[in-house]
Design a protein around this motif. Structure first.
Motif, PDB file in Angstrom:
ATOM      1  N   LEU A  30       0.854  -1.179   0.000  1.00 52.34           N
ATOM      2  CA  LEU A  30       0.000   0.000   0.000  1.00 52.34           C
ATOM      3  C   LEU A  30       0.891   1.231   0.000  1.00 52.34           C
ATOM      4  N   ASP A  31       0.585   2.196  -0.872  1.00 56.85           N
ATOM      5  CA  ASP A  31       1.416   3.393  -0.950  1.00 56.85           C
ATOM      6  C   ASP A  31       0.605   4.563  -1.473  1.00 56.85           C
ATOM      7  N   VAL A  49      -9.808  -2.998   0.874  1.00 59.88           N
ATOM      8  CA  VAL A  49      -8.379  -3.173   0.570  1.00 59.88           C
ATOM      9  C   VAL A  49      -7.536  -2.708   1.755  1.00 59.88           C
ATOM     10  N   LEU A  50      -7.874  -1.545   2.306  1.00 62.54           N
ATOM     11  CA  LEU A  50      -7.128  -1.026   3.456  1.00 62.54           C
ATOM     12  C   LEU A  50      -7.184  -2.001   4.633  1.00 62.54           C
ATOM     13  N   SER A  51      -8.302  -2.682   4.789  1.00 72.34           N
ATOM     14  CA  SER A  51      -8.448  -3.591   5.929  1.00 72.34           C
ATOM     15  C   SER A  51      -7.380  -4.688   5.934  1.00 72.34           C
ATOM     16  N   GLY A  52      -6.882  -5.046   4.777  1.00 72.34           N
ATOM     17  CA  GLY A  52      -5.824  -6.050   4.702  1.00 72.34           C
ATOM     18  C   GLY A  52      -4.492  -5.556   5.240  1.00 72.34           C
ATOM     19  N   HIS A  53      -4.379  -4.259   5.458  1.00 73.87           N
ATOM     20  CA  HIS A  53      -3.139  -3.659   5.954  1.00 73.87           C
ATOM     21  C   HIS A  53      -3.277  -3.127   7.378  1.00 73.87           C
ATOM     22  N   ALA A  54      -4.491  -3.104   7.904  1.00 76.02           N
ATOM     23  CA  ALA A  54      -4.744  -2.569   9.245  1.00 76.02           C
ATOM     24  C   ALA A  54      -4.417  -3.619  10.298  1.00 76.02           C
ATOM     25  N   ARG A 119       4.099   6.390   6.113  1.00 76.95           N
ATOM     26  CA  ARG A 119       4.296   6.219   4.676  1.00 76.95           C
ATOM     27  C   ARG A 119       3.077   6.701   3.877  1.00 76.95           C
ATOM     28  N   LEU A 120       1.883   6.571   4.475  1.00 75.39           N
ATOM     29  CA  LEU A 120       0.658   6.971   3.790  1.00 75.39           C
ATOM     30  C   LEU A 120       0.296   8.423   4.012  1.00 75.39           C
ATOM     31  N   GLY A 121       1.188   9.163   4.682  1.00 76.63           N
ATOM     32  CA  GLY A 121       0.999  10.600   4.844  1.00 76.63           C
ATOM     33  C   GLY A 121       0.082  11.003   5.971  1.00 76.63           C
ATOM     34  N   LEU A 122      -0.260  10.083   6.863  1.00 79.59           N
ATOM     35  CA  LEU A 122      -1.113  10.421   8.010  1.00 79.59           C
ATOM     36  C   LEU A 122      -0.324  11.059   9.141  1.00 79.59           C
ATOM     37  N   LEU A 123       0.978  10.807   9.170  1.00 73.25           N
ATOM     38  CA  LEU A 123       1.866  11.384  10.175  1.00 73.25           C
ATOM     39  C   LEU A 123       3.008  12.092   9.476  1.00 73.25           C
ATOM     40  N   PRO A 124       3.593  13.104  10.101  1.00 75.43           N
ATOM     41  CA  PRO A 124       4.740  13.787   9.481  1.00 75.43           C
ATOM     42  C   PRO A 124       5.944  12.857   9.376  1.00 75.43           C
TER      43      PRO A 124
END
Length: 128
Positions: A30-31, A49-54, A119-124
């Motif tokens: 995921l990117d 799809v996101l659930s597979g990475h959570a 990596r997904l931009g949710l955190l600095p």
């Protein structure tokens, strides 16, 4: 103990949808989409799809298997709220990030590993 400094992010439903739209999944990675790049429709990311990475989730759209997750943690709970609280505490203590979507009729909460959230931009400080 629950770390009071652990990241808890709150997004509006529009911000949540915009976040999902900025993602792609290729080869089980995921990117973030890069401006000007072309992506196949099969690489689109939705909540499923996101659930597979959570690490864990509580969502109206996707079954996060709350009770199975709690059992994996070797915990018990009297109800769903207590179960989710124990799951959140477990993952926040391990450096995960809780992402909440506000303004929904049912709870929409996702626990993501800190590195993935970065990596997904949710955190600095996004890692490449």
């Amino acid at each position: 103990m629950n770390d009071p400094t652990a990241p808890v992010l709150t997004l509006t439903p529009d911000e949540w949808e915009a976040f999902l739209a900025r993602l792609y999944e290729r080869d089980d990675r995921l990117d973030l989409r890069a401006p000007g790049e072309t992506y196949s429709p099969e690489e689109a990311v939705d909540a499923y799809v996101l659930s597979g990475h959570a690490e864990a989730l509580r969502s109206a759209e996707v079954d996060g298997d709350l009770w199975g997750t709690l059992e994996d943690l070797e915990e018990t709970a009297a109800d769903e709220e207590e179960a989710w609280a124990k799951i959140v505490a477990f993952y926040l203590d391990r450096g995960c990030v809780l992402v909440r979507v506000s303004g929904t009729t049912e709870p929409e909460e996702w626990l993501l590993a800190e590195g993935l959230a970065r990596r997904l931009g949710l955190l600095p400080g996004a890692a490449g």
